[in-house]
Design an enzyme around this catalytic site. Structure first.
Site, PDB file in Angstrom:
ATOM      1  N   LYS A   1      22.851  -0.382 -10.861  1.00 41.46           N
ATOM      2  CA  LYS A   1      22.143   0.163  -9.700  1.00 41.46           C
ATOM      3  C   LYS A   1      21.547   1.521 -10.048  1.00 41.46           C
ATOM      4  CE  LYS A   1      22.690   2.704  -5.595  1.00 41.46           C
ATOM      5  NZ  LYS A   1      23.600   3.508  -4.781  1.00 41.46           N
TER       6      LYS A   1
ATOM      7  N   GLU B   1      14.592   4.050  -2.127  1.00 42.60           N
ATOM      8  CA  GLU B   1      14.957   4.216  -0.719  1.00 42.60           C
ATOM      9  C   GLU B   1      13.927   5.070   0.020  1.00 42.60           C
ATOM     10  OE1 GLU B   1      18.498   6.008   2.140  1.00 42.60           O
ATOM     11  OE2 GLU B   1      18.838   5.806  -0.011  1.00 42.60           O
TER      12      GLU B   1
ATOM     13  N   ASP C   1      29.958   3.021  -4.899  1.00 39.44           N
ATOM     14  CA  ASP C   1      29.490   3.757  -6.074  1.00 39.44           C
ATOM     15  C   ASP C   1      29.239   5.223  -5.774  1.00 39.44           C
ATOM     16  OD1 ASP C   1      27.395   2.659  -4.422  1.00 39.44           O
ATOM     17  OD2 ASP C   1      25.958   3.402  -5.887  1.00 39.44           O
TER      18      ASP C   1
ATOM     19  N   TYR D   1      22.306   5.770   2.683  1.00 44.45           N
ATOM     20  CA  TYR D   1      22.779   4.414   2.438  1.00 44.45           C
ATOM     21  C   TYR D   1      24.290   4.298   2.664  1.00 44.45           C
ATOM     22  CZ  TYR D   1      25.178   4.944  -2.055  1.00 44.45           C
ATOM     23  OH  TYR D   1      26.076   5.245  -3.055  1.00 44.45           O
TER      24      TYR D   1
ATOM     25  N   LYS E   1      17.101  -3.541  -3.483  1.00 42.57           N
ATOM     26  CA  LYS E   1      17.900  -2.877  -2.450  1.00 42.57           C
ATOM     27  C   LYS E   1      16.973  -1.965  -1.647  1.00 42.57           C
ATOM     28  CE  LYS E   1      22.198  -0.381  -1.546  1.00 42.57           C
ATOM     29  NZ  LYS E   1      23.510   0.048  -2.050  1.00 42.57           N
TER      30      LYS E   1
END
Length: 391
Positions: free
Chosen positions: A178, A220, A66, A391, A260
């Site tokens: 996401k 994150e 992505d 990531y 995630k």
């Protein structure tokens, strides 16, 4: 808004499990306070739960492709290719037409451009995935921008128009979404930044579910800094406490989401590197303290680790049973060797696809707790940390 913590939730923890509370109601003639709860439901609830379970299936994880066009361009530049739609399409076709990929991959996250693309033979990429029993997903956030009033921190934009965009993505075949926001330890992190991250994720999750998309929740914790692993644990616990508080406040169905998270590691500049066993110990400690077992799957980002390192850490977390499916949602940790094998040459496509299967199978084994690093190439062991983007 008051600072979020689990103390704010009722003693029975019902509202923490994603239910809407109606507090302070008294029955007629009674002096005691009655507490009643109603579970949020929508026309998509059963489908959301089934989609999440499908993605969180044994031995499988997510392929994250992505990257924005700009970020994809950086990857293409690493093999001396121009950042054109034709080259991006060729690379994505290589990945998405890999024979047998569905044995190890249960979902693939697209950038918007990819969701509407097809192979050179005219087959929609969405249909390529469906043929392999892989669920198509879509990145829906609009990226990070400076957060006014913070300590040089960021917030994630994209809520405006999200409902209508999500409805269109569902029509196009996407079934999960996401949204990535970040928290920086060297910048504090400030309470404002944590609250903004948690609230934004919760609003996105609720909107996604209302439109049939399983939301991947991704705050994150960036690797930047020289802090020890205990500091990462402290921050991660605070962030996830806030996230789940606001998910419950927004009536998000926990059985229809995926997480995630970052693995709990020391900062990238810390003098001592943590072993896979240590990373697993700290990460699972954080998750067991903060994540309810109703959540079906935890799909880790690779956090700038090398391909082999990310796989070893995942394997260490699956050496004993967990309340959730503990798996992967990797980008570079699945693609690094693939890109270097391909080099943009048609004659290298088959070899590049085989290298993708090698990495996917390795992480499939790690999800099952059966991976061994024996025989890993030196390329797979090379680190890939990029400051501010991991990531």
């Amino acid at each position: 808004m008051a600072s979020a913590s689990f103390v704010k939730l009722n003693a029975a923890s019902s509202s923490w499990m994603g239910q809407k509370s109606s507090l302070g109601k008294r029955s007629p003639g009674s002096s005691t306070c009655r507490v009643s709860f109603s579970t949020r439901a929508s026309s998509y609830t059963d489908e959301l739960v089934q989609t999440a379970k499908s993605i969180a299936s044994p031995g499988r994880g997510i392929l994250a492709i992505d990257e924005s066009n700009a970020t994809c361009g950086k990857r293409l530049a690493s093999i001396s290719l121009d950042n054109t739609e034709t080259n991006r399409q060729a690379y994505r076709q290589l990945l998405l037409t890999t024979p047998g990929l569905g044995e190890y991959i249960s979902g693939a996250i697209f950038f918007e451009e990819t969701l509407y693309q097809s192979t050179t033979d005219g087959k929609k990429f969405v249909d390529c995935l469906r043929d392999e029993n892989i669920v198509p997903g879509i990145k829906v956030d609009k990226g990070l921008v400076p957060l006014p009033g913070s300590n040089n921190e960021s917030w994630c934009q994209g809520l405006d128009g999200l409902a209508s965009r999500s409805a269109e993505y569902y029509k196009q075949g996407a079934r999960f979404a996401k949204w990535r926001t970040v928290v920086s330890i060297p910048c504090g992190p400030s309470d404002l930044a944590i609250k903004e991250a948690a609230w934004g994720l919760a609003r996105y999750a609720a909107i996604s579910q209302d439109n049939g998309l399983v939301p991947i929740v991704e705050p994150e914790i960036l690797l930047d800094g020289d802090h020890p692993i205990d500091r990462t644990l402290e921050v991660a616990e605070k962030v996830w406490a806030e996230v789940f508080y606001y998910l419950a406040e927004n009536n998000v169905v926990f059985e229809g989401i995926l997480l995630k998270p970052s693995m709990v590691t020391p900062g990238a500049e810390h003098k001592e590197k943590a072993s896979p066993d240590t990373v697993a110990k700290y990460t699972l400690k954080m998750l067991k303290r903060r994540v309810p077992p109703a959540v079906p799957g935890i799909m880790f980002l690779s956090g700038g680790q090398s391909e082999a390192e990310a796989t070893l850490n995942l394997n260490a977390m699956n050496q004993s049973p967990n309340p959730w499916h503990v798996s992967f949602s990797y980008a570079r940790a699945l693609q690094n060797t693939v890109l270097k094998t391909w080099q943009g040459r048609p004659e290298n496509v088959e070899a590049a696809q085989k290298s993708l299967l090698v990495r996917a199978k390795a992480n499939s084994l790690a999800q099952l707790g059966r991976y061994s690093a024996e025989g890993e190439s030196e390329e797979a062991k090379k680190g890939m940390f990029v400051k501010g983007y991991t990531y």
